[in-house]
Structures are given as structure tokens and as C-alpha cells.
Design an enzyme around this catalytic site. Sequence first.
Site, short mmCIF file in Angstrom:
data_model
loop_
_atom_site.label_atom_id
_atom_site.label_comp_id
_atom_site.label_asym_id
_atom_site.label_seq_id
_atom_site.Cartn_x
_atom_site.Cartn_y
_atom_site.Cartn_z
N SER A 85 -5.78 -4.31 10.76
CA SER A 85 -5.56 -5.56 10.06
C SER A 85 -5.73 -5.25 8.59
CB SER A 85 -6.58 -6.60 10.51
OG SER A 85 -6.48 -7.72 9.68
N ARG A 86 -4.66 -5.41 7.83
CA ARG A 86 -4.73 -4.96 6.44
C ARG A 86 -5.31 -6.01 5.51
NH1 ARG A 86 1.20 -3.41 7.05
NH2 ARG A 86 1.01 -1.75 8.58
N VAL A 87 -5.42 -7.23 5.98
CA VAL A 87 -5.86 -8.30 5.09
C VAL A 87 -7.15 -8.93 5.56
CG1 VAL A 87 -5.22 -10.52 4.10
CG2 VAL A 87 -3.47 -8.81 4.51
#
Lengths: 523, 76
Positions: free
Chosen positions: A363-365
Site C-alpha cells: 500500500s503506497r499511501v
Amino acid sequence: MIDVKAIGKSIVVKINAVQDVSAERACGTILYSGDGIIKISGLQDVKYNELLEVQGGYRALALNLEQDCVGAVLFSGEDKVRLGDLVYSTGQTVQMPVGEMFLGRIVSPLGEPLDGLAEIKPAEYRPVEFPAPAIMDRGKVNKPLQTGILAIDSMIPIGRGQRELIIGDRQTGKSAIAIDTILNQKGENVICIYVAIGQKASSLAKTINTLRSSGAMEYTCVVCSTADDDAPLQYLAPYSGCALAEYFMYAGKDVLIIYDDLSKHAVAYRTMSLLLKRPAGREAYPGDVFYLHSRLLERAAKLSEEKGGGSITALPIVETLAGDISAYIPTNVISITDGQIYLESELFNSGVRPAVNVGLSVSRVGGSAQRTAIRQIAGQLRINLAQYRELAIFMQFGSDLDSQTQKILSRGAKITDTLKQRQYLNYSVREMIVLLIVSQSELVDQIPEKKITSYNEGLLDYIHANHEDILSELDPDAKITDDIRNKILSVAEDYINCSVGDHAESLNGNLEGEELENSSFAQ
Amino acid sequence: MTTKRCPARARIIVARKPDAETESQILEFIHSRGCETAVYEIDESILGGIIIHIGDTVFDGSVKTRLEKIKHGVIA
């Protein structure tokens, strides 16, 4: 008593309200009709993506504007239109009726009710194709969207306004994660929109029944196009769903939208493109299939506070074939989204459900939006699991292992077991904190391996029944103090001692000597 | 902006043959739109009124269409 006069009056008012314009309208005639595609001569002023009205009340979408004809796709009435029928332009793009009254309803991609309930009187219409929020209108993703699934909320956290792809083979529980997430939004003030694209009517009916029976329909709208709908309707469905989501987002609300699934969407678009004789590219998809999904997912956003602070969180689903995430559509959507939850059929079949492959999922955010307490205790989790997986490969060779290694292996297996979760059983944030703290403590050594799942469920019941104060004392937005940690652990230990009977049985049955030595309660 | 082709003939659909006065009004109208002659078609299903086709443009003043609009307005 029926008031005939009042009815008469209201009808007169309605008739007077009908605008009487013998309007001048541009029209063309059908030159060709086949496979839901029509070619129209005339209609010189028609715009791209304009809605057309075909004689007989059918609707079509203008997609190919050529020098002497217009190519359009029919939404319905494929077998009813005839050569030479008149086609009128409407001057507007496809519009989706929107409003609060759509909650609890099941509608077609054109906003018509499909649930047999009352007609929907929309407050407003929104164009299905709408520009994504500009850079300056966006805010920072700072609030988590809890899925209620421990493996996801702890290691692959999703923030409101994020786009997180759920990817995996068929039958790996992709939709199940999405449904669980919807169910977990009860009381969270999140509006959910479930967009079914080209799905089997039977599985859709099952999904809707699940949502109904758990009371999730109150805050959910289902936009559905089933497998027997024409390709243009399937193509339109996610955009219509997004238009509805945008209505709520611009009203300052948080929305969760699920596109189930985008691989079928791409297939529907491929069908249309090939029939419209557009050039085919890789895997016979047209050249703009990337743009097809990027412009859709770009509309999911978190708005800045000045713009109301609403958000659309998108959970697109993509189905892979034989785990191939390097196929065209999966790579496209992976690169568009802010991370992915990768589900594996091997994990699923070996009983790890949800079958999340923690190594390949990211999950990049969401990390910045994660609750403080969860972030604090979940940080070590990923590392522990990675270590366990590395060692687990060695274990397959069956060599003798020292006690330290065996401990890491057994703990890893127990953490994996803790992350297993039954469908429709969502954990609250506080429950997650308890489970994570216990699973990473020394206490797990006292619990036999196969019993972890039932132990965890029992522990939560025990805490709810006897120690509710601990849960209310927990603050997910603050760091966990040693004091609270010790309280949780002492309750967990109490519970282990309480349930000693259960464990003694299993210990006699199938545990090895070494583990018996470690178990403090096995005298 | 594309220049529209303007055909010399207008297609006119009526429920019954119009009287001379109406006919001259129709001619005047289609002349104002750049058309020269009118071709009449009798179609009783439109109930009354008139539909004029000039090239790609339709002027629909039929009773049938109006009734349909009213039906739509009252039911919806």
C-alpha cells in the site's frame, strides 16, 4: 377517500409543465446495424460520447465520428432497430441520475431501478464522464478506511481517497474482501457503491442478499451490469458508479467504490472496439485501454478541506489467469493504483484465508493514514513474517533444527494463523490491537499451533464479557503504553489459564515434547 | 463549423392532406430554410400536426409526439 379533484389538478399542472416545443432536432438514419453497433448517416453536429436516441426509445452512444457516418453502440434494443430508423442527437453526454435516494437501491448503469421497488426520482444528473479533481483540489490521504480484516489493516493499510487494487486468480476471495470491507463500514459514515461489471447474475444475487441481510444496503448502492447485458452497458457501469460516488464526494462525504471487476470491463471495451473496427493492439485490446482505466481510477481522490474534504476510495478488482500478474490488464491497473492486495490460490487452498500474499501486497499511501497504535505494533509484523517465510523454506528440507529456529518457525506459523479470519467476521480496531499485541508476545508459545484461531475468537469474547474496560481504555490514535500492554497480556494469560482444559486435551494428543516443556500450564 | 448540405426537397409528413393556406405556409417555411419543393407523405399514425424533414434536421410538430411528451411528463 380518493380526492379526484386534487388528482385532476396535479395532472393539469404536470401537463402544463410539459414544454411544448416543436423542437428542431438533428437526425440521421441507420445505415448498418449488427452486434449492437449502428452506423448512422447524417448527424453532422454530433459530439464524441454523445447520447443518441433511436426511434422506438432506444439509446445509443456515439463513439466513432467519421467523415460520412457516425458509429455508435446501442445500450438496448439491438434486435429491435431497423435499417432506415431515425436517430436523434440529444446534445448531451450520457448522464447518470444521482442523489441520496440511490442508497439501498440496485440500479442499472443508466440509473434505472432493477430491484422492483419504487421509481427513483433523481434530484440531479451528473455526466458519467467527468474530469478528475485537479491537483490543487486534492488533499492528503490522512484517514484510514478500515476493512476489518486484520491482515490488510495491519500490513496493507488503506486510506480514504486511496486506490487499492485487489488482484488474484478466480476463486481466491477477491470479492469476499470487497464485501467484508463494505460490511465493516457500518456506522463509519462511509457510503458504499458496489459496481458489478459483467458478473454472473447468480453470484450478484448472493452478494446482494449478503448485503441486505447484514443491513449494509442502508448505506450502499449497487450499480449492476450482468454477463448478459450488452457490452456498452458493461462498459458504462464503472463510470456511472463513479458519477454517483462523485455526487457524494463533492457533498463532502466519504465514499467507498468497488469495481468488480475491471478485467471484464476491459473485455467489454475490447468487444466494442473490435466491432467498431478500431485497430487492435496487445491481447487484441485497443490502444486506449490504459486510458480507459486510468481516467476512471484518477477520479478517486481525497478532496482538500476547502473543497469539502470528501473522498472516493476505489477498490478495483482484477482477475488474473494462473497467477500471471504480468498480463496486459493486471500490469496496467497495478501501475495506476496506489498499491495492491495480491491473493494466491495456493494460499487459499492451504487454508490461509484471506489468501493475502503479504510479500507481494503493498500500500503506497495508506501507511500515513494508519492509526497510530496499529502502526506501532504492526511495524514488526511484516519483518517477523518475512523472517518466518525465509526459514520456512529451509524447514521443507526436513533437517534438524535448533530450538531457536524452531521457536521462530512456530511463532511465524502462529502469526500466520492469527491473520486467518473467517468471512463476515470483521474485527474492530481495538480488537485488532489486542490480537496483534498477543500474537507478538511470549504468550503465544503457550498456545498450541492449531488452536490459535479459536483461541483468538475466545479471547475477544472473554474480553468483551469480562474486561470491556480494557477495550474502552485503548486509544487507537495514541501510542500503546507499557501499562496497557501489560493489562492486555495479563488478561490474555488469564484466558489461557481458563481454557486450560481444552488445551490439555490437544496437548496430550498431538504436541511434541519440546513444546510441552515450554508450556507453563502443562503440569 | 461544417457547412450543411441543404437538399432541394423537404419531406413532409402529415396525417391528412393540408388545405391550400397551410400548404403555402409550409412552403414559406421551407423556403426560409433554403428548400425549394415539398414532398408530402400521408401517415395517419401521427394523428395530426406535421413533421418536416429538411436534410438532417427534423421539425416534429405531430400530435403523436406531443401526446408522448405529455405521457412522459405525467407519469415520471
